[in-house]
Structures are given as C-alpha cells and as structure tokens.
Motif scaffolding. Structure first.
Motif, PDB file in Angstrom:
ATOM      1  N   HIS A  66      -2.001   7.863  -1.286  1.00 25.53           N
ATOM      2  CA  HIS A  66      -0.840   7.390  -1.684  1.00 25.53           C
ATOM      3  C   HIS A  66       0.416   7.525  -1.194  1.00 25.53           C
ATOM      4  CE1 HIS A  66      -3.225   5.810  -5.548  1.00 25.53           C
ATOM      5  NE2 HIS A  66      -3.453   5.176  -4.818  1.00 25.53           N
ATOM      6  N   GLU A  82       0.810  -1.652  -5.751  1.00 27.71           N
ATOM      7  CA  GLU A  82      -0.655  -1.163  -5.663  1.00 27.71           C
ATOM      8  C   GLU A  82      -0.794   0.343  -5.872  1.00 27.71           C
ATOM      9  OE1 GLU A  82      -3.651  -0.355  -2.014  1.00 27.71           O
ATOM     10  OE2 GLU A  82      -2.288  -1.906  -1.702  1.00 27.71           O
ATOM     11  N   VAL A  83       0.204   0.855  -5.343  1.00 24.78           N
ATOM     12  CA  VAL A  83       0.047   2.420  -5.634  1.00 24.78           C
ATOM     13  C   VAL A  83       0.460   2.680  -7.077  1.00 24.78           C
ATOM     14  CG1 VAL A  83       1.354   4.517  -5.466  1.00 24.78           C
ATOM     15  CG2 VAL A  83       0.532   3.126  -3.442  1.00 24.78           C
ATOM     16  N   ARG A 109       0.376   5.921   2.256  1.00 19.39           N
ATOM     17  CA  ARG A 109       0.445   4.710   2.272  1.00 19.39           C
ATOM     18  C   ARG A 109       2.023   4.482   2.020  1.00 19.39           C
ATOM     19  NH1 ARG A 109      -0.697  -0.114   2.821  1.00 19.39           N
ATOM     20  NH2 ARG A 109      -1.842  -1.454   1.443  1.00 19.39           N
ATOM     21  N   LEU A 110       2.685   5.014   1.273  1.00 20.88           N
ATOM     22  CA  LEU A 110       4.004   4.599   1.026  1.00 20.88           C
ATOM     23  C   LEU A 110       4.862   5.041   2.195  1.00 20.88           C
ATOM     24  CD1 LEU A 110       4.384   6.201  -2.817  1.00 20.88           C
ATOM     25  CD2 LEU A 110       4.512   3.596  -2.017  1.00 20.88           C
ATOM     26  N   SER A 127       4.071   5.116   5.236  1.00 19.43           N
ATOM     27  CA  SER A 127       3.722   4.134   6.147  1.00 19.43           C
ATOM     28  C   SER A 127       4.502   2.837   6.176  1.00 19.43           C
ATOM     29  CB  SER A 127       2.160   3.484   6.244  1.00 19.43           C
ATOM     30  OG  SER A 127       1.930   2.747   5.029  1.00 19.43           O
ATOM     31  N   LEU A 128       5.490   2.589   5.103  1.00 14.62           N
ATOM     32  CA  LEU A 128       6.253   1.623   5.059  1.00 14.62           C
ATOM     33  C   LEU A 128       7.643   1.601   5.928  1.00 14.62           C
ATOM     34  CD1 LEU A 128       6.327   0.573   1.162  1.00 14.62           C
ATOM     35  CD2 LEU A 128       5.135  -0.605   3.001  1.00 14.62           C
ATOM     36  N   ARG A 137      10.791   2.842   2.914  1.00 14.78           N
ATOM     37  CA  ARG A 137      11.305   2.106   4.051  1.00 14.78           C
ATOM     38  C   ARG A 137      12.453   2.478   5.081  1.00 14.78           C
ATOM     39  NH1 ARG A 137      11.706  -4.317   2.142  1.00 14.78           N
ATOM     40  NH2 ARG A 137       9.836  -4.458   1.064  1.00 14.78           N
ATOM     41  N   ASP A 160       7.545  -4.381  -4.082  1.00 18.85           N
ATOM     42  CA  ASP A 160       6.875  -4.285  -2.948  1.00 18.85           C
ATOM     43  C   ASP A 160       5.334  -4.356  -3.310  1.00 18.85           C
ATOM     44  OD1 ASP A 160       5.523  -2.474  -0.803  1.00 18.85           O
ATOM     45  OD2 ASP A 160       7.150  -3.418   0.151  1.00 18.85           O
ATOM     46  N   PRO A 161       4.669  -4.816  -2.490  1.00 16.68           N
ATOM     47  CA  PRO A 161       3.387  -5.008  -2.911  1.00 16.68           C
ATOM     48  C   PRO A 161       2.463  -3.734  -2.872  1.00 16.68           C
ATOM     49  CG  PRO A 161       3.880  -7.142  -1.549  1.00 16.68           C
ATOM     50  CD  PRO A 161       5.090  -5.905  -1.364  1.00 16.68           C
ATOM     51  N   VAL A 162       2.838  -2.911  -1.611  1.00 20.20           N
ATOM     52  CA  VAL A 162       2.243  -1.465  -1.500  1.00 20.20           C
ATOM     53  C   VAL A 162       2.722  -0.830  -2.923  1.00 20.20           C
ATOM     54  CG1 VAL A 162       2.272   0.420  -0.024  1.00 20.20           C
ATOM     55  CG2 VAL A 162       2.115  -1.831   0.930  1.00 20.20           C
ATOM     56  N   VAL A 163       3.676  -0.587  -3.154  1.00 21.87           N
ATOM     57  CA  VAL A 163       4.461   0.129  -4.166  1.00 21.87           C
ATOM     58  C   VAL A 163       3.765  -0.252  -5.483  1.00 21.87           C
ATOM     59  CG1 VAL A 163       6.389   0.698  -5.524  1.00 21.87           C
ATOM     60  CG2 VAL A 163       6.711   0.475  -3.075  1.00 21.87           C
TER      61      VAL A 163
END
Length: 289
Positions: free
Chosen positions: A268, A219-220, A271-272, A274-275, A183, A214-217
C-alpha cells in the motif's frame, strides 16, 4: 515542551516535536478557533501551527489560554509554530516575529519559520529576494539566541534555497515545512534535509481535499479499513514525516489523530508513492530568486 505519550520526532535543537499538529490555515474568528482547539486538545493534539498571514494568532493564543486548564495542561505541554509574513521579509523580520509573540501573548514560540522565500511586493525573480531572506534569517537567529524562538526554520524553500541558507547560516534550520503528499514526494528536498539534520514536515497532505477522492487512495483506504484522509496522513507519518491536518469539524479533527493504531502494508505504501507526478495543489516557490 514536556514529554507526553504523543508520537514525536526529534529536532536538531534536541527538542521533540509531535508528529501530528493542528493546522489552522483558514480558521478564522474566536469561535471557530476555540472549537477546533477544544476538539484537538480532547483528541490528544499538543502541537498547533499558525502564521502571521493566517490572521488568527491572537485567537489561537486566547483559545489555548482558556482551554489549557480544562485539560490540565501548561504552556510547556504545547508546541506552537508560527511564521514570518512575506510583507515582513528582510528589514522588518524582527518586528514581525515579535508581533507574532505579542499576538499569541506568549513568552516564546517553539518553532518559528520564514513562511516564503520571496518578499511581498517584489516579483519572484527580483534579485533582492536572496538578500532579504538572509536578513530575515539573521533576525530570527538573534531571537533564537535570546530564547524567544526556541527553534527556527523555513517553509516553501526549494533545494536551491535550502542549500543557499545552509551555506551561509550560523544556525542550521531545525525544520522545513512544504507541500507533501503522494503526488508530490519531494525526493530531492528530503535528501537535502536528511544530509543536514533538518526535519522535513508536510502540509497539504490531502491535496486541498482533492486526494481523498483519488481512486488509488480510495482503494488503499478500503483495503485498510480506514478513511482516505487517515491513509494519506498515515502514509507520511509512517515515513517519520510530521503532518498538519486542518479541520474545524470536531469529528474530523479527532479522526485525523487516529493514525497510530494501524500500519499500511509495504504494498500500500508503494502504491501511494507511485502516484508521484510532481503535481502541486498549492503555490510554487521554484521561480523565486
């Protein structure tokens, strides 16, 4: 520091620094520090990060002296970082650095940082802050020349602070340590460091623990078969950025070092990244004059 199998990064001094070190912020008291250091040495850590304001330099030095024989290590096998307290910024900087050496009971510190661009007791906009920083840097340059501080650097500096220092210093800082996680990607700071061969090091990789949920974290982490903490740390070291995870729990200390037997996919990593929203979980140095 002697060579070891621990993954490392080069500093502009020619020395290599381990990619993973044990952060000791909030580790207090001989027993807690000893337990964490014991678990860290067992897990392969060879770098330890402390600071005058952590009030644990003496306990860290004592724990290392007691535990090095257990692991067949010498002082040269370790990489120790400490930092100048904001109360010693300016005229008291040399005294502050020498006090850290005394507390650690070491002949030298591998890396010594100015912890904060401001001065305790002054408001952030006080025009004395730049002069105090310059005075501190001159003091650590002197101790660097004497070999008491093997490398010198800064922490929590902004791009403006870094550019000001680089324009006026005799010794280019070896490292900048700042808050860094998905972030808060600190793109401009990283570019400044790269331009001047300054190692960029992360603290608060887990966002004070908030990023592990964190939902993205998450998920990865599920997709990688790893813990959220390992994913966050791997995201940094896969970019060549050293990290300083802190824990007093032996299992977490061990898990935080298990970063080098897996790789995050490009998807991945993106994706991270992009936060990134410029969000800080720690203090903001941007208003310091």
């Amino acid at each position: 520091m002697s060579s070891s199998s621990s993954p490392s990064v080069p500093l502009n001094t020619g020395v290599r620094m381990p990619l993973v070190g044990l952060g000791t912020y909030k580790l207090r008291g001989p027993q807690e520090v000893h337990c964490a250091v014991d678990a860290a040495l067992a897990a392969g850590y060879r770098a330890f990060d402390t600071a005058a304001v952590y009030c644990n330099e003496a306990d860290l030095g004592k724990a290392l002296r007691e535990l090095m024989p257990k692991y067949g290590l010498t002082r040269e096998d370790l990489f120790i970082t400490s930092k100048l307290g904001p109360k010693d910024q300016g005229v008291k900087a040399k005294e502050g650095a020498l006090h850290s050496l005394s507390e650690l009971e070491m002949d030298y510190i591998d890396l010594y940082l100015i912890h904060w661009p401001g001065t305790q007791g002054l408001v952030v906009a006080d025009p004395q802050n730049p002069g105090n920083r310059a005075q501190s840097w001159a003091a650590v340059e002197e101790l660097h020349a004497e070999g008491k501080l093997r490398a010198i650097g800064v922490s929590n500096y902004t791009p403006a602070h870094m550019k000001q220092l680089i324009q006026t210093c005799n010794v280019v800082p070896a490292l900048l340590q700042v808050e860094f996680h998905p972030r808060l990607c600190q793109t401009e700071l990283r570019e400044v460091c790269e331009q001047h061969s300054v190692c960029f090091q992360a603290y608060s990789s887990l966002g004070k623990g908030e990023l592990v949920s964190d939902p993205v974290v998450m998920e990865v982490a599920r997709g990688s078969g790893r813990t959220p903490a390992q994913v966050l740390l791997r995201w940094a070291v896969q970019q060549g950025i050293p990290v300083l995870p802190k824990s007093s729990h032996p299992e977490r200390v061990k898990g935080n070092m298990e970063l080098f037997d897996f790789t995050l996919s490009d998807a991945h990593m993106d994706r991270l990244s992009s936060l990134d929203s410029g969000h800080r979980f720690c203090w903001d140095p941007s208003e310091v004059a």
